[in-house]
Design an enzyme around this catalytic site. Structure first.
Site: not given
Length: 454
Positions: A22-23, A26
């Site tokens: 997920h990170e 980003h």
């Protein structure tokens, strides 16, 4: 490894994988959008491990493995030197900010597809979708012992788990559905399950049992494990006997014995019970007697025997595709599970299912992670895929403090031509915190009720 330690370990592994991807979503888009990333952290709190890259980004594994974050250069948090201001997140065009924020949930959705692909390639060992017993609604539909469930509605069911996952949504909606089966004789037939006849309320976790279906693998063989003294079976039956017939009626599972004995008792008098004993076939005369259930006190006709509990049966089916065929299968499964996730959210909001069985907390997730890991790599991959999908969808919800909340702000900015005011964003943060706190409280409450209160 104990169940407790195993649950903690597999929870950490699951969260670590999901948060990292997920990170990374980003981080990857931010870097390619010209934004300076100050820190990429898996976990919160005190760093356990840290490395600074050539670009100045700190890569961290922190002490509390329950999340993570990507910290970007932003003038709203601290003073940024003029030379670095073009690399600040807040200075980027709104479409770049949208891409950076959306990249995290999208990474989870991509990971979901990849994990399903890996699960299909590895192959998930399971049980064949063969009916062991059919009563109630299932029997009324014409399902019989030995039927192989080929499809529920338009969903193929190569394993029992697939059949269950297809039947449960229809049961929760009280929606009649068709079941395509292959009978013992090898012919195919279609049955109509009238799930609209299910009780208005029932334990959703026992939906398949409530509709009257028992899989073949759960059947207990008719092996005598213990004979109680001073009962009709004492001196007649012996430990290890396999009961094959009672009064001429065949017995294939332990559950067959009760109804046969009740019928024999109501009929009155002795009858022949056929058994296999050490390779020999015997026909023994026996007459049931009235007995009283030790816990309920209810009287019944009985013989005085208890079942020999067998070991867990070996799995006899595998859900597997080749590497190429697994690609469309993974996309289909991801789309299907997304639809089911939204459908379950809808059922929870309309009260058709209990929120207690919809929102899971860390204890439930940890136990599920440990159980799936014990069942094999494919089961753990499936659980990770489902969690990744849930995390991606949850983060896209338009709730402030979640990625979806930030996307909502940016969409408003696109419409009105200027950023949302600091005051409105602060108010939204408070609302978002309250909603997330309430959701977490509900999750912990469900954990306590489902796992700790027995």
């Amino acid at each position: 490894m104990s169940e407790f330690l195993g649950s903690i370990w597999w929870l950490i592994v699951a969260i670590g994988v999901l948060v990292t991807f997920h990170e990374f979503g980003h981080y990857w888009i931010a870097r390619r959008s010209g934004v300076k990333v100050l820190r990429f952290s898996v976990g919160f709190g005190k760093p356990l491990w840290m490395r600074r890259g050539k670009d100045g980004t700190e890569y961290v594994i922190a002490a509390i493995p329950l999340g993570g974050y990507v910290k970007m250069l932003d003038e709203r948090e601290f003073t940024v030197p003029p030379a670095l201001q073009p690399q600040a997140f807040n200075r980027q065009p709104v479409w770049k900010r949208i891409a950076i924020v959306a990249a995290g949930p999208i990474a989870n959705l991509i990971l979901c597809v990849a994990l399903f692909w890996a699960m299909f390639v590895v192959g998930r060992a399971d049980y064949a979708p063969v009916v062991g017993h059919a009563t109630g609604i299932a029997a009324s539909a014409g399902l019989r012992q030995g039927d192989t469930i080929l499809a529920v509605g338009d969903r193929q069911t190569p394993t029992w788990s697939e059949a269950v996952m297809a039947l449960i949504p229809a049961a929760l909606d009280h929606a009649d559905t068709t079941v395509r089966v292959r009978t013992d004789s090898g012919s195919e037939a279609t049955r109509e399950l009238h799930l609209s006849d299910l009780p208005a309320t029932f334990d959703e976790r026992r939906a398949v049992e409530v509709m009257g279906l028992t899989p073949r693998y759960m059947l207990v063989p008719p092996l005598v494990g213990r004979v109680a003294p001073d009962t009709p079976a004492w001196g007649v039956l012996a430990e290890g006997d396999r009961i094959t017939a009672i009064d001429g009626q065949p017995v294939t599972a332990w559950d067959d014995i009760g109804p046969r004995v009740q019928a024999l008792g109501e009929h009155g008098g002795p009858a022949m019970i056929e058994v296999e004993r050490k390779g020999d076939r015997l026909a023994l005369e026996i007459a049931p007697a009235r007995m009283k259930h030790a816990q309920t006190g209810q009287e019944y006709w009985g013989l005085g025997v208890a079942a020999a509990m067998p070991p867990e049966p070996a799995k006899d089916a595998v859900l597997r595709y080749g590497p190429i065929a697994a690609i469309p299968a993974a996309f289909r499964e991801s789309v299907h599970q997304t639809q089911e996730l939204f459908a379950m959210i809808g059922r929870a909001f309309t009260g058709r299912v209990s929120v207690q069985n919809t929102v899971a907390g860390p204890i439930t997730i940890a136990r599920a992670a440990n159980m799936s890991a014990q069942n094999g790599a494919a089961w753990f991959l499936q659980m990770l895929a489902m969690l990744s999908l849930s995390l991606g969808i949850l983060n896209l919800l338009p709730i402030p403090i979640l990625d979806g909340g930030h996307l909502l702000y940016y969409l408003i900015e696109l419409v009105k031509g200027s950023p949302v005011s600091e005051r409105a964003m602060a108010a939204g943060q408070y609302v978002g915190l309250a909603l997330i706190a309430g959701l977490m409280g509900l999750a912990f409450y469900n954990d306590i009720m489902n796992n700790l209160v027995r």
